[in-house]
Scaffold this motif. Structure first.
Motif, PDB file in Angstrom:
ATOM      1  N   PRO A 123     110.138  42.465 -66.052  1.00  0.00           N
ATOM      2  CA  PRO A 123     109.207  41.706 -65.212  1.00  0.00           C
ATOM      3  C   PRO A 123     107.776  42.146 -65.489  1.00  0.00           C
ATOM      4  O   PRO A 123     107.500  43.327 -65.736  1.00  0.00           O
ATOM      5  N   ARG A 124     106.862  41.193 -65.490  1.00  0.00           N
ATOM      6  CA  ARG A 124     105.435  41.481 -65.697  1.00  0.00           C
ATOM      7  C   ARG A 124     105.228  42.233 -67.006  1.00  0.00           C
ATOM      8  O   ARG A 124     104.545  43.240 -67.067  1.00  0.00           O
ATOM      9  N   THR A 125     105.833  41.716 -68.059  1.00  0.00           N
ATOM     10  CA  THR A 125     105.688  42.327 -69.370  1.00  0.00           C
ATOM     11  C   THR A 125     104.315  42.013 -69.946  1.00  0.00           C
ATOM     12  O   THR A 125     103.553  41.213 -69.390  1.00  0.00           O
ATOM     13  N   THR A 126     103.986  42.613 -71.076  1.00  0.00           N
ATOM     14  CA  THR A 126     102.753  42.271 -71.764  1.00  0.00           C
ATOM     15  C   THR A 126     102.811  40.823 -72.224  1.00  0.00           C
ATOM     16  O   THR A 126     103.873  40.306 -72.587  1.00  0.00           O
ATOM     17  N   GLU A 127     101.657  40.155 -72.213  1.00  0.00           N
ATOM     18  CA  GLU A 127     101.620  38.753 -72.634  1.00  0.00           C
ATOM     19  C   GLU A 127     101.666  38.631 -74.148  1.00  0.00           C
ATOM     20  O   GLU A 127     101.873  37.550 -74.687  1.00  0.00           O
ATOM     21  N   ARG A 128     101.461  39.736 -74.857  1.00  0.00           N
ATOM     22  CA  ARG A 128     101.468  39.682 -76.306  1.00  0.00           C
ATOM     23  C   ARG A 128     102.887  39.584 -76.863  1.00  0.00           C
ATOM     24  O   ARG A 128     103.802  40.213 -76.358  1.00  0.00           O
ATOM     25  N   GLY A 129     103.037  38.752 -77.890  1.00  0.00           N
ATOM     26  CA  GLY A 129     104.343  38.602 -78.480  1.00  0.00           C
ATOM     27  C   GLY A 129     105.257  37.654 -77.730  1.00  0.00           C
ATOM     28  O   GLY A 129     106.440  37.541 -78.058  1.00  0.00           O
ATOM     29  N   ILE A 130     104.722  36.967 -76.702  1.00  0.00           N
ATOM     30  CA  ILE A 130     105.568  36.102 -75.879  1.00  0.00           C
ATOM     31  C   ILE A 130     106.134  34.935 -76.681  1.00  0.00           C
ATOM     32  O   ILE A 130     107.270  34.510 -76.461  1.00  0.00           O
ATOM     33  N   GLU A 131     105.358  34.427 -77.621  1.00  0.00           N
ATOM     34  CA  GLU A 131     105.799  33.244 -78.358  1.00  0.00           C
ATOM     35  C   GLU A 131     107.125  33.481 -79.086  1.00  0.00           C
ATOM     36  O   GLU A 131     107.948  32.588 -79.197  1.00  0.00           O
ATOM     37  N   GLN A 132     107.333  34.709 -79.578  1.00  0.00           N
ATOM     38  CA  GLN A 132     108.584  34.977 -80.298  1.00  0.00           C
ATOM     39  C   GLN A 132     109.779  34.952 -79.358  1.00  0.00           C
ATOM     40  O   GLN A 132     110.885  34.577 -79.765  1.00  0.00           O
ATOM     41  N   PHE A 133     109.571  35.282 -78.075  1.00  0.00           N
ATOM     42  CA  PHE A 133     110.665  35.208 -77.110  1.00  0.00           C
ATOM     43  C   PHE A 133     110.936  33.765 -76.703  1.00  0.00           C
ATOM     44  O   PHE A 133     112.077  33.375 -76.465  1.00  0.00           O
ATOM     45  N   LYS A 134     109.863  32.965 -76.604  1.00  0.00           N
ATOM     46  CA  LYS A 134     110.041  31.559 -76.240  1.00  0.00           C
ATOM     47  C   LYS A 134     110.899  30.825 -77.265  1.00  0.00           C
ATOM     48  O   LYS A 134     111.640  29.903 -76.925  1.00  0.00           O
ATOM     49  N   GLY A 135     110.776  31.226 -78.509  1.00  0.00           N
ATOM     50  CA  GLY A 135     111.530  30.556 -79.561  1.00  0.00           C
ATOM     51  C   GLY A 135     112.875  31.166 -79.852  1.00  0.00           C
ATOM     52  O   GLY A 135     113.563  30.743 -80.786  1.00  0.00           O
TER      53      GLY A 135
END
Length: 496
Positions: free
Chosen positions: A241-253
Motif C-alpha cells: 500500500p502507498r508504494t512509490t509511484e515510480r515503475g508503476i507502468e510495468q505493474f499495470k501491464g
C-alpha cells in the motif's frame, strides 16, 4: 487527472524476470499475507504517538474503536453497535457491543471507554488529538452505555472516534501498549523484529474468529523504493500500500498484479518553522512560496500523482476553496519580496528530509528552485526516528518536506506548541467558530475563511494532495479503494 508518465525501472528491477510464479506462491499461503511498508513505527500505541505508520499496523487489527471508517470516508459501527446524537450536536449516546473481551481476558465495557478517552485528554496525554478529547466529558450510564458530552460542536466527531487516536485500551495494560499492545481486535502481536518486520497472528479469542480469513500477516519495512519494487516483482511481498509511484507502468501491464490509485485527504507541504528568523517574516515565507513550482515538485516527488493545493485543505473535502492562486509560482516576485524583507542573498536555510522517496526526490527539486532566487537550502537527510524527535519533537529545523495524512487537522494551526511555530489569534478565533457552528452553510464559509488565511499567511508552501498507489497480487481481495485514513484492515482481506 494526474500525469501518469512512464518511468523506466532501475537496472536492478528491470533485470528481474517477469515470469515468476506469484500465483503459485499465493496459492501456497492462502491464510497469510506479506505487506510492505516504507517506514517502521516507533511504537505500537497510536494513542500516544504521532507517526501514521503505527496505525498502518495496529488500527482495526489489534486495537478497535467505537466507530469504523470505511474506504469512502463513511462511518459504521464497530465497538459501538449504535448511537444517538442530540439536536445540538453536543451529546452522543453509544450502545456498546456485548460479549467483547480484551486480549488479556478483561471485559470491554463503558468503564474502558471512559478510561481511554479521559486518558487521551488528560494532562499527561501525548495524544495528537488531545485538545479534542479534553473537550469531551465521558459518562458511564451502565456497563454497555456511555454518553459523550462535547463542549464544542464537532460534526466530525464520529469520524474521529474511528481514527487510531481513539482506540479503546484496557486500563491495566495501557502503559505497555507501545511494545506489548493489548486490544479487542482480531489480531495480536506475534513478533516485532526491530528494523525488519512486525508479525501479527489471528487471535483465537476474537468474538468472531471464523470471519477472519488471514491468519498471519507480516509487515516488512523497506524504505528503498527500488528494493520494494523488486520485492513485489519477486513475489516476496503480496501487497505494497502507498508504494512509490515510480515503475508503476510495468505493474499495470503485468497480469499478475492489480494497481489501484487511491484518493486521500493527505497534504504534502514544505513546512516552514514560523518561529525562526527570518521565517517569522511573512515576506520571506511568501518569497519561498513564490519560488516553488508545485507542478514540477509533483512530477519529481510523486511522478505526477497529485493535485496542487494552496492551503492545508484538499479538493473533495467539505468547505474546500481553491487557494492555489494566492501564492503562485513567480521567481521575480520572490526576489522582490526577499529584497523588501531586507534579506541579503544568498540566504542559507536548512532543509530536513525524512527517508520517504517523495521527500528526498521533491526536496532536490525545491533546492534547485530556491537557488534561483538566492536561497541556499542545505539538505539534511534524517531517518524517521530522527525526524520525529528532532524536527517534530524539538522543532529543530528551518524547512522540511512532509505529508500530513490526517483528514481533519486544521486544528494543528491553533496549537501554540505545534512544531510549525505558527501563532495567529485570528486563526484561533476562526477555528473556534468552526468548532461551534452547526449550520453546514456557515461552517463551510468559515472553513473557506480559514483556508484563505493560512494561504495569505504563507504558513507553509502548500504543495499537493496525495494520490497513493497500491500494488498487489491480483488474487488478493478486500483492499481499500481510497484511503481517508492510513490503515491496513486485515480482517477484510482474503485470497481467491
Amino acid at each position: 487527472m494526474p500525469n501518469r508518465r512512464t518511468v523506466l525501472a532501475t537496472g536492478a528491477v528491470a533485470a528481474l524476470p517477469l515470469s515468476l510464479p506469484l500465483c503459485a506462491l499465493a496459492q501456497s499461503r492462502r491464510d497469510s499475507v506479506v505487506l510492505g511498508m516504507v517506514l517502521e513505527p516507533p511504537g505500537l500505541d497510536p494513542s500516544t504517538g504521532a507517526a501514521s505508520a503505527i496505525a498502518e499496523i495496529v488500527q482495526y487489527n489489534i486495537f478497535e474503536t467505537l466507530t469504523k471508517i470505511q474506504s469512502d470516508g463513511s462511518v459504521k459501527p464497530l465497538l459501538a453497535e449504535s448511537w444517538e446524537v442530540s439536536p445540538d450536536l453536543k451529546t452522543y449516546t453509544f450502545r456498546l457491543r456485548r460479549g467483547v473481551k480484551f486480549q488479556n481476558g478483561e471485559p470491554f465495557n463503558a468503564a474502558a471507554v471512559k478510561f481511554s478517552f479521559d486518558r487521551a485528554g488528560g494532562e499527561q496525554s501525548s495524544n495528537k488529538r488531545k485538545p479534542s478529547f479534553a473537550s469531551l466529558s465521558t459518562q458511564v450510564i451502565d456497563e454497555h452505555t456511555v454518553v459523550l458530552l462535547n463542549k464544542d460542536i464537532d460534526p466530525d466527531l464520529l469520524f474521529m472516534l474511528g481514527e487510531a487516536v481513539s482506540i479503546i485500551v484496557e486500563p491495566k495494560s495501557a502503559e505497555s501498549n507501545a511494545t506489548k499492545p493489548v486490544g479487542t481486535g482480531p489480531y495480536r502481536l506475534g513478533a516485532w523484529n526491530k528494523g525488519s518486520s512486525v508479525v501479527l497472528t489471528a487471535w483465537e479469542g476474537f468474538r468472531n474468529p471464523a470471519a477472519i480469513r488471514i491468519k498471519r500477516a507480516s509487515f516488512r519495512f523497506i524504505p528503498n523504493s527500488a528494493t520494494h519494487i523488486a520485492a513485489l516483482l519477486a513475489g516476496d511481498i503480496d501487497v505494497f500500500p502507498r508504494t512509490t509511484e515510480r515503475g508503476i507502468e510495468q505493474f499495470k501491464g503485468d497480469p499478475r498484479f492489480q494497481v489501484t490509485v487511491n484518493g486521500s485527504r493527505a497534504k504534502t507541504i514544505l513546512a516552514m518553522n514560523n518561529a525562526r528568523k527570518p521565517l517569522n517574516d511573512l515576506r520571506v515565507r511568501r518569497a519561498i512560496a513564490a519560488a516553488v513550482d508545485r507542478r514540477a515538485v509533483i512530477e519529481a516527488a510523486a511522478n505526477g500523482y497529485g493535485t496542487p493545493i494552496g492551503s492545508h485543505y484538499v479538493p473533495g473535502a467539505f468547505g474546500y476553496v481553491d487557494t492555489t492562486g494566492v501564492n503562485p509560482y513567480d521567481v521575480e516576485k520572490a526576489k522582490k519580496l526577499l529584497a523588501e524583507a531586507g534579506i541579503k542573498t544568498p540566504l542559507e536555510l536548512s532543509m530536513t528530509l525524512p527517508p520517504t522517496a517523495y521527500a528526498r526526490l521533491g526536496g532536490e527539486v525545491i533546492v534547485a528552485q530556491l537557488a534561483k532566487v538566492g536561497i541556499i537550502a542545505k539538505i539534511q537527510n534524517v531517518e524517521w526516528a530522527q525526524w520525529l524527535s528532532g524536527t517534530y519533537g524539538n522543532k529543530n529545523y528551518d524547512l522540511t518536506l512532509i505529508s500530513h495524512v490526517e483528514p481533519f487537522d486544521l486544528g494543528n494551526f491553533a496549537k501554540p506548541d505545534y512544531y510549525w511555530g505558527y501563532q495567529s489569534p485570528r486563526f484561533n478565533e476562526l477555528f473556534q467558530q468552526i468548532r461551534s457552528t452547526a449550520r453546514p452553510a456557515e461552517r463551510a464559509r468559515l472553513l473557506g475563511d480559514a483556508q484563505r488565511l493560512l494561504a495569505e499567511d504563507a504558513v507553509h508552501v502548500f504543495l499537493y494532495q496525495n494520490q497513493w498507489v497500491t500494488v498487489a497480487n491480483k488474487n488478493l481481495k478486500g483492499l481499500w479503494k481510497d484511503m481517508p485514513v492510513f490503515v491496513n484492515d486485515l480482517s477484510a482481506l482474503s485470497w481467491t
